[in-house]
Design an enzyme around this catalytic site. Structure first.
Site, PDB file in Angstrom:
ATOM      1  N   HIS A 160       0.839  -1.222   0.000  1.00 14.21           N
ATOM      2  CA  HIS A 160       0.000   0.000   0.000  1.00 14.21           C
ATOM      3  C   HIS A 160       0.866   1.262   0.000  1.00 14.21           C
ATOM      4  O   HIS A 160       0.436   2.307   0.481  1.00 14.21           O
ATOM      5  CB  HIS A 160      -0.951   0.026   1.195  1.00 14.21           C
ATOM      6  CG  HIS A 160      -1.748  -1.241   1.362  1.00 14.21           C
ATOM      7  ND1 HIS A 160      -2.948  -1.453   0.721  1.00 14.21           N
ATOM      8  CD2 HIS A 160      -1.486  -2.380   2.064  1.00 14.21           C
ATOM      9  CE1 HIS A 160      -3.409  -2.663   1.049  1.00 14.21           C
ATOM     10  NE2 HIS A 160      -2.529  -3.253   1.842  1.00 14.21           N
ATOM     11  N   SER A 281      15.586  21.341 -15.782  1.00 12.64           N
ATOM     12  CA  SER A 281      14.387  22.104 -16.116  1.00 12.64           C
ATOM     13  C   SER A 281      14.812  23.373 -16.834  1.00 12.64           C
ATOM     14  O   SER A 281      15.838  23.973 -16.507  1.00 12.64           O
ATOM     15  CB  SER A 281      13.628  22.450 -14.839  1.00 12.64           C
ATOM     16  OG  SER A 281      12.814  23.581 -15.042  1.00 12.64           O
ATOM     17  N   LYS A 287      16.385  21.856 -10.576  1.00  8.24           N
ATOM     18  CA  LYS A 287      15.740  20.574 -10.868  1.00  8.24           C
ATOM     19  C   LYS A 287      16.666  19.560 -11.524  1.00  8.24           C
ATOM     20  O   LYS A 287      17.522  19.902 -12.334  1.00  8.24           O
ATOM     21  CB  LYS A 287      14.538  20.786 -11.821  1.00  8.24           C
ATOM     22  CG  LYS A 287      13.357  21.487 -11.214  1.00  8.24           C
ATOM     23  CD  LYS A 287      12.590  20.662 -10.188  1.00  8.24           C
ATOM     24  CE  LYS A 287      11.842  19.494 -10.794  1.00  8.24           C
ATOM     25  NZ  LYS A 287      10.745  19.915 -11.663  1.00  8.24           N
ATOM     26  N   GLU A 294      10.732   8.394 -16.576  1.00  7.44           N
ATOM     27  CA  GLU A 294       9.326   8.748 -16.804  1.00  7.44           C
ATOM     28  C   GLU A 294       8.868   8.287 -18.182  1.00  7.44           C
ATOM     29  O   GLU A 294       7.750   7.810 -18.370  1.00  7.44           O
ATOM     30  CB  GLU A 294       9.143  10.266 -16.703  1.00  7.44           C
ATOM     31  CG  GLU A 294       9.373  10.839 -15.318  1.00  7.44           C
ATOM     32  CD  GLU A 294       9.439  12.363 -15.380  1.00  7.44           C
ATOM     33  OE1 GLU A 294       8.377  12.999 -15.458  1.00  7.44           O
ATOM     34  OE2 GLU A 294      10.555  12.918 -15.377  1.00  7.44           O
TER      35      GLU A 294
END
Ligand code: ARG
Length: 495
Positions: A160, A281, A287, A294
């Site tokens: 979970h 970024s 970043k 991804e």
């Protein structure tokens, strides 16, 4: 026939094809990637025709020499598949006619574009599945090497997405290796499914020539020959199997990639991404984004869509060949490409992960992750599990109240809620000890992890030798004997 773009079926037609229809029905722009595979199959067909004396020595030799020349030029990049033909099969016939003249017209004896297109696709699928399998082997290799370094690195295992019980990083990584081993089996079974030759099935009803389909199968190094000519041209199960095997692989890769994304967050911090696998970024200078991971996650989506699209394409189609089948290639190619590129990217990502064992160790604290150990300890002292669960819960509350770890409770505080605890219990509640005690088969204890490593290693070694054992189709050796083909020709990506 030598006119560029003239179709293979002109005899009964008066008017030329409408340009919009020609453009709409053409598949050369995507099926040309099968040119090498089609040429190999043409060679096998021509050789079989010669052996069966359906073609004379001279006719067959002209064809074999011409095809070999085309193949060699395709292989070394001096010939490109461009033209106005409707598909790669027509392109080959026209190119052969340009080189050897009328004998080229005999190659299609006892063959149809239906069995021709299928054999090319089957050979192509097998080659690409081999590429993908070697990518999966590479990924498993990196994960196994990393696991070997981390049998004694502990971190929380999650259910979970909540901290559950301590495990070793090796055990965690081997879970991904196990999923990939299932992919290996699935990809190999898709490879076997593609290994049935349809050559000799013709358009749908075989042939009145004394063909020898078994011979074509053997020359191409395939496993089996079709048993029903109608099924041979209507069957696309091997397309579904390959697309599905790619989709499941991508789902596994996406789950691993999602973990990379999650673990690279400040919130988790279990890994640091090497600069070589992360991107910045355009706006926020601080970043460091896990964009490749991804994208692995994102790219799995198209492979799932491709399986669905292929099933929808095939549903309800009447026997035997239908032009709808032409639409099987783009989604299949997309899935094969995606799986292949993704495996290569996944290997690079896996190599660029720095595991932060200090952060993992810290995550084992404060979560009372060994409360189950305490309950199990009580069970061993004769307490029924349900009661032990209850008492261990009270101990968790006591530790929380005192602001200490379970294993830091005093024996007095512990006995107050768990009267049956025995000496030495506190040590059992330490994460490393808890992991070591979980020595049931397939569990995280270092001795069990060592067994899993050995099993994964032998599965991987078997795959590596399977890949190395893949030799060029016997057709190469047969033609090398004739001085037509070099059997050392590398099997590269076709033009
Ligand atoms: N381009 C076709 C395909 O991809 C080749 C087979 C064509 N056969 C035919 N009868 N039109 O399936």
């Amino acid at each position: 026939m030598a006119d560029t773009g003239a179709p293979l079926w002109g005899g009964r037609f008066d008017a030329a094809l409408h340009p919009a229809i020609h453009e709409f029905t053409g598949s050369l722009h995507f099926d040309r990637r099968m040119v090498r595979h089609d040429l190999i199959a043409c060679l096998a067909h021509a050789r079989m025709l010669r052996e069966r004396r359906i073609l004379s020595e001279n006719e067959a030799s002209a064809i074999l020499v011409g095809l070999s020349e085309i193949l060699r030029e395709i292989e070394n990049g001096t010939l490109a598949v461009v033209g106005d033909e409707e598909d790669v099969h027509s392109w080959i016939e026209r190119t052969l006619a340009e080189r050897i003249g009328d004998d080229a017209k005999r190659l299609h004896t006892g063959r149809s574009r239906n069995d021709q297109a299928i054999i090319a696709l089957r050979l192509y699928v097998r080659e690409r599945l081999e590429d993908i399998l070697s990518g999966v082997a590479g990924l498993q290799r990196v994960l196994l090497e990393t696991a070997a370094e981390h049998r004694e690195t502990f971190l929380p295992g999650y259910t979970h997405l909540q901290r559950g019980q301590p495990v070793s990083l090796a055990h965690h990584l081997l879970a991904h290796v196990a999923a990939l081993s299932q992919d290996v089996e699935r990809l190999q079974s898709a490879h076997a499914a593609a290994g049935t030759s349809p050559l000799g099935a013709g358009a749908l009803a075989g042939s009145s020539f004394p063909l020898d389909p078994e011979r074509s199968t053997a020359l191409l190094g395939l496993d089996a020959t079709f048993t029903n000519s109608m099924h041979a041209v209507a069957d696309r199960d091997y397309v579904l199997d390959a697309a599905y095997a790619c989709a499941v692989l991508m789902v596994h890769v996406s789950r691993w990639a999602d973990e990379v994304v999650l673990w690279a967050t400040k919130e988790f911090g279990f890994i640091r991404l090497d600069d070589s696998i992360s991107q910045g970024s355009s706006l926020m200078p601080q970043k460091k984004n896990p964009e490749a991971a991804e994208l692995l996650r994102g790219k799995s989506a198209r492979t799932i869509g491709n399986v669905t699209g292929l099933l929808a394409l095939l549903k309800g189609l009447p026997l035997t060949y239908n032009s709808d089948f032409q639409e099987d290639k783009e989604p299949l190619f997309d899935s094969l490409d995606t799986a292949d590129w993704s495996a290569a990217a996944a290997i690079a990502i896996a190599r660029g992960l720095h595991y932060r064992t200090d952060v993992m160790a810290a995550a084992l604290e404060g979560g009372m992750l060994t409360a189950t150990e305490l309950a199990d300890h009580l069970v061993r002292q004769g307490v029924p599990f349900r009661t032990a669960h209850e008492q261990s819960g009270l101990a968790v509350r006591a530790a929380e109240d005192e602001g200490v770890e379970l294993w830091e409770l005093s024996m007095d505080s512990l006995r107050a809620v768990c009267p049956s605890v025995a000496e030495g219990v506190l040590d059992e509640l330490r994460p490393a000890q808890a992991v070591a005690s979980h020595d049931s088969p397939g569990g995280p204890a270092p001795v069990r992890v060592a067994e899993q490593q050995a099993a994964a290693e032998s599965h991987l070694t078997a795959l590596e030798s399977w890949l190395e054992g893949r030799s060029p189709a016997p057709i190469y050796a047969a033609h090398a004997e004739d001085g037509l083909l070099d059997d050392t020709i590398p099997a590269g990506e076709p033009g």
